[in-house]
Design a protein around this motif. Structure first.
Motif, PDB file in Angstrom:
ATOM      1  N   ASN A  87       0.823  -1.204   0.000  1.00  0.00           N
ATOM      2  CA  ASN A  87       0.000   0.000   0.000  1.00  0.00           C
ATOM      3  C   ASN A  87       0.864   1.264   0.000  1.00  0.00           C
ATOM      4  OD1 ASN A  87      -2.341  -1.521   0.026  1.00  0.00           O
ATOM      5  ND2 ASN A  87      -2.592  -1.419   2.240  1.00  0.00           N
ATOM      6  N   ALA A  88       1.960   1.228   0.750  1.00  0.00           N
ATOM      7  CA  ALA A  88       2.827   2.400   0.848  1.00  0.00           C
ATOM      8  C   ALA A  88       3.474   2.738  -0.489  1.00  0.00           C
ATOM      9  CB  ALA A  88       3.904   2.169   1.908  1.00  0.00           C
ATOM     10  N   TYR A  89       3.797   1.702  -1.270  1.00  0.00           N
ATOM     11  CA  TYR A  89       4.512   1.918  -2.532  1.00  0.00           C
ATOM     12  C   TYR A  89       3.646   1.606  -3.758  1.00  0.00           C
ATOM     13  CZ  TYR A  89       8.771   2.460   0.210  1.00  0.00           C
ATOM     14  OH  TYR A  89       9.723   2.911   1.093  1.00  0.00           O
ATOM     15  N   ASN A  90       2.342   1.431  -3.538  1.00  0.00           N
ATOM     16  CA  ASN A  90       1.400   1.239  -4.645  1.00  0.00           C
ATOM     17  C   ASN A  90       1.798   0.053  -5.522  1.00  0.00           C
ATOM     18  OD1 ASN A  90      -0.933   1.848  -6.125  1.00  0.00           O
ATOM     19  ND2 ASN A  90       0.155   3.220  -7.514  1.00  0.00           N
ATOM     20  N   LEU A  91       1.989  -1.085  -4.901  1.00  0.00           N
ATOM     21  CA  LEU A  91       2.389  -2.302  -5.600  1.00  0.00           C
ATOM     22  C   LEU A  91       1.222  -3.278  -5.662  1.00  0.00           C
ATOM     23  CD1 LEU A  91       5.843  -2.920  -3.863  1.00  0.00           C
ATOM     24  CD2 LEU A  91       5.437  -1.745  -6.027  1.00  0.00           C
ATOM     25  N   SER A  92       1.139  -3.994  -6.768  1.00  0.00           N
ATOM     26  CA  SER A  92       0.134  -5.046  -6.924  1.00  0.00           C
ATOM     27  C   SER A  92       0.866  -6.342  -7.281  1.00  0.00           C
ATOM     28  CB  SER A  92      -0.886  -4.684  -8.008  1.00  0.00           C
ATOM     29  OG  SER A  92      -1.598  -3.515  -7.671  1.00  0.00           O
ATOM     30  N   PRO A  93       1.383  -7.052  -6.282  1.00  0.00           N
ATOM     31  CA  PRO A  93       2.178  -8.241  -6.567  1.00  0.00           C
ATOM     32  C   PRO A  93       1.317  -9.432  -6.962  1.00  0.00           C
ATOM     33  CG  PRO A  93       1.922  -7.990  -4.209  1.00  0.00           C
ATOM     34  CD  PRO A  93       1.288  -6.774  -4.841  1.00  0.00           C
ATOM     35  N   THR A  94       1.934 -10.372  -7.653  1.00  0.00           N
ATOM     36  CA  THR A  94       1.278 -11.646  -7.878  1.00  0.00           C
ATOM     37  C   THR A  94       1.278 -12.416  -6.564  1.00  0.00           C
ATOM     38  OG1 THR A  94       3.335 -12.790  -8.461  1.00  0.00           O
ATOM     39  CG2 THR A  94       2.135 -11.670 -10.255  1.00  0.00           C
ATOM     40  N   GLU A  95       0.581 -13.536  -6.545  1.00  0.00           N
ATOM     41  CA  GLU A  95       0.541 -14.339  -5.315  1.00  0.00           C
ATOM     42  C   GLU A  95       1.943 -14.792  -4.923  1.00  0.00           C
ATOM     43  OE1 GLU A  95      -1.634 -18.400  -3.606  1.00  0.00           O
ATOM     44  OE2 GLU A  95      -2.322 -17.462  -5.463  1.00  0.00           O
ATOM     45  N   GLY A  96       2.715 -15.210  -5.922  1.00  0.00           N
ATOM     46  CA  GLY A  96       4.083 -15.646  -5.630  1.00  0.00           C
ATOM     47  C   GLY A  96       4.948 -14.513  -5.131  1.00  0.00           C
ATOM     48  N   GLN A  97       4.787 -13.330  -5.710  1.00  0.00           N
ATOM     49  CA  GLN A  97       5.569 -12.176  -5.269  1.00  0.00           C
ATOM     50  C   GLN A  97       5.175 -11.737  -3.868  1.00  0.00           C
ATOM     51  OE1 GLN A  97       4.701  -9.568  -8.578  1.00  0.00           O
ATOM     52  NE2 GLN A  97       6.705  -9.925  -9.521  1.00  0.00           N
ATOM     53  N   LEU A  98       3.889 -11.860  -3.529  1.00  0.00           N
ATOM     54  CA  LEU A  98       3.456 -11.515  -2.178  1.00  0.00           C
ATOM     55  C   LEU A  98       4.109 -12.442  -1.162  1.00  0.00           C
ATOM     56  CD1 LEU A  98       1.711  -9.794  -0.332  1.00  0.00           C
ATOM     57  CD2 LEU A  98      -0.184 -11.377  -0.735  1.00  0.00           C
ATOM     58  N   THR A  99       4.224 -13.710  -1.493  1.00  0.00           N
ATOM     59  CA  THR A  99       4.907 -14.656  -0.608  1.00  0.00           C
ATOM     60  C   THR A  99       6.368 -14.244  -0.408  1.00  0.00           C
ATOM     61  OG1 THR A  99       3.467 -16.485  -1.287  1.00  0.00           O
ATOM     62  CG2 THR A  99       5.587 -17.072  -0.314  1.00  0.00           C
ATOM     63  N   GLU A 100       7.022 -13.812  -1.478  1.00  0.00           N
ATOM     64  CA  GLU A 100       8.412 -13.363  -1.369  1.00  0.00           C
ATOM     65  C   GLU A 100       8.510 -12.121  -0.482  1.00  0.00           C
ATOM     66  OE1 GLU A 100      11.052 -13.832  -5.004  1.00  0.00           O
ATOM     67  OE2 GLU A 100       9.063 -13.754  -5.956  1.00  0.00           O
ATOM     68  N   LEU A 101       7.565 -11.211  -0.614  1.00  0.00           N
ATOM     69  CA  LEU A 101       7.566 -10.017   0.228  1.00  0.00           C
ATOM     70  C   LEU A 101       7.350 -10.374   1.696  1.00  0.00           C
ATOM     71  CD1 LEU A 101       5.561  -7.491  -1.987  1.00  0.00           C
ATOM     72  CD2 LEU A 101       7.972  -7.324  -1.322  1.00  0.00           C
ATOM     73  N   GLN A 102       6.509 -11.352   1.964  1.00  0.00           N
ATOM     74  CA  GLN A 102       6.286 -11.791   3.336  1.00  0.00           C
ATOM     75  C   GLN A 102       7.570 -12.360   3.934  1.00  0.00           C
ATOM     76  OE1 GLN A 102       2.981 -14.483   2.993  1.00  0.00           O
ATOM     77  NE2 GLN A 102       1.479 -12.851   2.727  1.00  0.00           N
ATOM     78  N   GLN A 103       8.333 -13.071   3.132  1.00  0.00           N
ATOM     79  CA  GLN A 103       9.611 -13.600   3.616  1.00  0.00           C
ATOM     80  C   GLN A 103      10.561 -12.471   3.972  1.00  0.00           C
ATOM     81  OE1 GLN A 103      10.706 -16.027   0.263  1.00  0.00           O
ATOM     82  NE2 GLN A 103       9.423 -17.747   0.877  1.00  0.00           N
ATOM     83  N   ILE A 104      10.560 -11.418   3.169  1.00  0.00           N
ATOM     84  CA  ILE A 104      11.403 -10.258   3.459  1.00  0.00           C
ATOM     85  C   ILE A 104      10.952  -9.570   4.742  1.00  0.00           C
ATOM     86  CG2 ILE A 104      12.009  -7.938   2.656  1.00  0.00           C
ATOM     87  CD1 ILE A 104      11.965  -9.084  -0.204  1.00  0.00           C
ATOM     88  N   MET A 105       9.638  -9.383   4.904  1.00  0.00           N
ATOM     89  CA  MET A 105       9.121  -8.736   6.112  1.00  0.00           C
ATOM     90  C   MET A 105       9.451  -9.562   7.366  1.00  0.00           C
ATOM     91  SD  MET A 105       7.931  -6.027   4.872  1.00  0.00           S
ATOM     92  CE  MET A 105       8.169  -5.786   3.107  1.00  0.00           C
ATOM     93  N   SER A 106       9.398 -10.864   7.227  1.00  0.00           N
ATOM     94  CA  SER A 106       9.736 -11.734   8.359  1.00  0.00           C
ATOM     95  C   SER A 106      11.172 -11.495   8.809  1.00  0.00           C
ATOM     96  CB  SER A 106       9.530 -13.197   7.969  1.00  0.00           C
ATOM     97  OG  SER A 106       9.890 -14.064   9.037  1.00  0.00           O
ATOM     98  N   GLN A 107      12.085 -11.370   7.842  1.00  0.00           N
ATOM     99  CA  GLN A 107      13.483 -11.133   8.184  1.00  0.00           C
ATOM    100  C   GLN A 107      13.675  -9.769   8.835  1.00  0.00           C
ATOM    101  OE1 GLN A 107      14.923 -12.818   4.033  1.00  0.00           O
ATOM    102  NE2 GLN A 107      16.681 -12.581   5.378  1.00  0.00           N
ATOM    103  N   VAL A 108      13.003  -8.760   8.313  1.00  0.00           N
ATOM    104  CA  VAL A 108      13.157  -7.418   8.874  1.00  0.00           C
ATOM    105  C   VAL A 108      12.592  -7.364  10.296  1.00  0.00           C
ATOM    106  CG1 VAL A 108      12.568  -4.985   8.596  1.00  0.00           C
ATOM    107  CG2 VAL A 108      13.077  -6.373   6.583  1.00  0.00           C
ATOM    108  N   LEU A 109      11.442  -7.976  10.502  1.00  0.00           N
ATOM    109  CA  LEU A 109      10.817  -7.939  11.831  1.00  0.00           C
ATOM    110  C   LEU A 109      11.658  -8.659  12.888  1.00  0.00           C
ATOM    111  CD1 LEU A 109       7.078  -8.477  10.847  1.00  0.00           C
ATOM    112  CD2 LEU A 109       8.064  -6.428  11.884  1.00  0.00           C
TER     113      LEU A 109
END
Length: 265
Positions: A87-109
């Motif tokens: 939402n912050a960067y106006n992105l519309s990821p595919t389902e696979g890309q959303l999973t990749e983003l979740q992995q990144i958020m997990s590492q940052v958190l």
């Protein structure tokens, strides 16, 4: 995208209640006569550790839940972070890309920094302060992402505008204008119809762009960056008329949004 929600309980007798407001809000209750002796700060610390650091041992004990129940805290927090990022960067990821983003958020958190102060009694329940040092590793990336968007669009245009090969001219097979016989009067075999050429697959510029964003974010995980000054978030834990302690989970969501920032102020 839909947000998830944490689940849990303030101690052995904690229940979850939901109220319909402009957004989904939740509360957690401790219906106990000995609430005065309950270590509320320890519960908040355990809840945040479960949510951000994927560390569940203490939470399982205090909330008297199992590992699967505790893991919901982390999975929902990670999912929400990915949604807030998009939402912050106006992105519309595919389902696979959303999973990749979740992995990144997990590492940052996992690198989240926060301190839960000791609770203090009030005439209405408890007051607790949580000091958060926001992670800004993924904040303020608008200019970098703008360059990635331009690159993705240029690459997509180049791929999509590649000239289609010109079909070969038909050979003279000796047929007359009626296509029946050649000059010797002999009937020719019909020329087979060529198979249709499949349409080239179009490159989606936005999908390509999101992929570049993901790779850029992965590259930033090597060294975490933090805001120079911490932020203090107050939790107001109320005692109901029935003697229960009530925690508004919207206050926990405020911590979620502060622990990991995507916009620089």
């Amino acid at each position: 995208m839909r947000r998830g929600k944490k689940q849990g309980a303030l101690g052995a007798v904690l229940a979850v209640c939901l109220a319909l407001t402009l957004a989904l809000s939740g509360c957690e209750l401790l219906p106990s006569d000995d609430y005065v002796d309950y270590d509320v700060s320890a519960y908040i610390q355990a809840l945040l550790d479960s949510s951000y650091h994927n560390s569940h041992d203490r939470y399982i004990v205090l909330a008297q839940t199992d590992l699967a129940g505790a893991q919901v805290n982390n999975s929902s927090t990670v999912e929400n972070a990915a949604v807030h990022f998009c939402n912050a960067y106006n992105l519309s990821p595919t389902e696979g890309q959303l999973t990749e983003l979740q992995q990144i958020m997990s590492q940052v958190l996992m690198a989240a920094q926060y301190t839960v102060k000791d609770e203090s009694r009030t005439d209405k329940g408890y007051y607790i302060e949580v000091e958060v040092t926001p992670v800004i590793t993924l904040a303020g990336l608008e200019s970098e992402f703008a360059e990635l968007r331009t690159q993705a669009q240029d690459e997509a245009d180049a791929a999509n505008n590649t000239a289609t090969p010109t079909p070969e001219p038909e050979e003279d097979n000796g047929e007359d204008e009626w296509g029946e016989e050649d000059e010797w009067g002999e009937e020719e075999e019909p020329t087979p119809t060529p198979a249709p050429t499949p349409e080239p697959v179009k490159v989606d510029a936005h999908e390509l762009y999101v992929g570049k964003v993901i790779e850029h974010c992965r590259g930033r995980l090597a060294q975490m960056e933090y805001q120079s000054s911490p932020v203090t978030i107050a939790l107001d834990i109320r005692q109901t008329d029935q003697g229960e302690l009530q925690l508004d989970m919207n206050q926990i969501e405020d911590i979620d949004k502060t622990v990991l920032l995507f916009k620089l102020t």
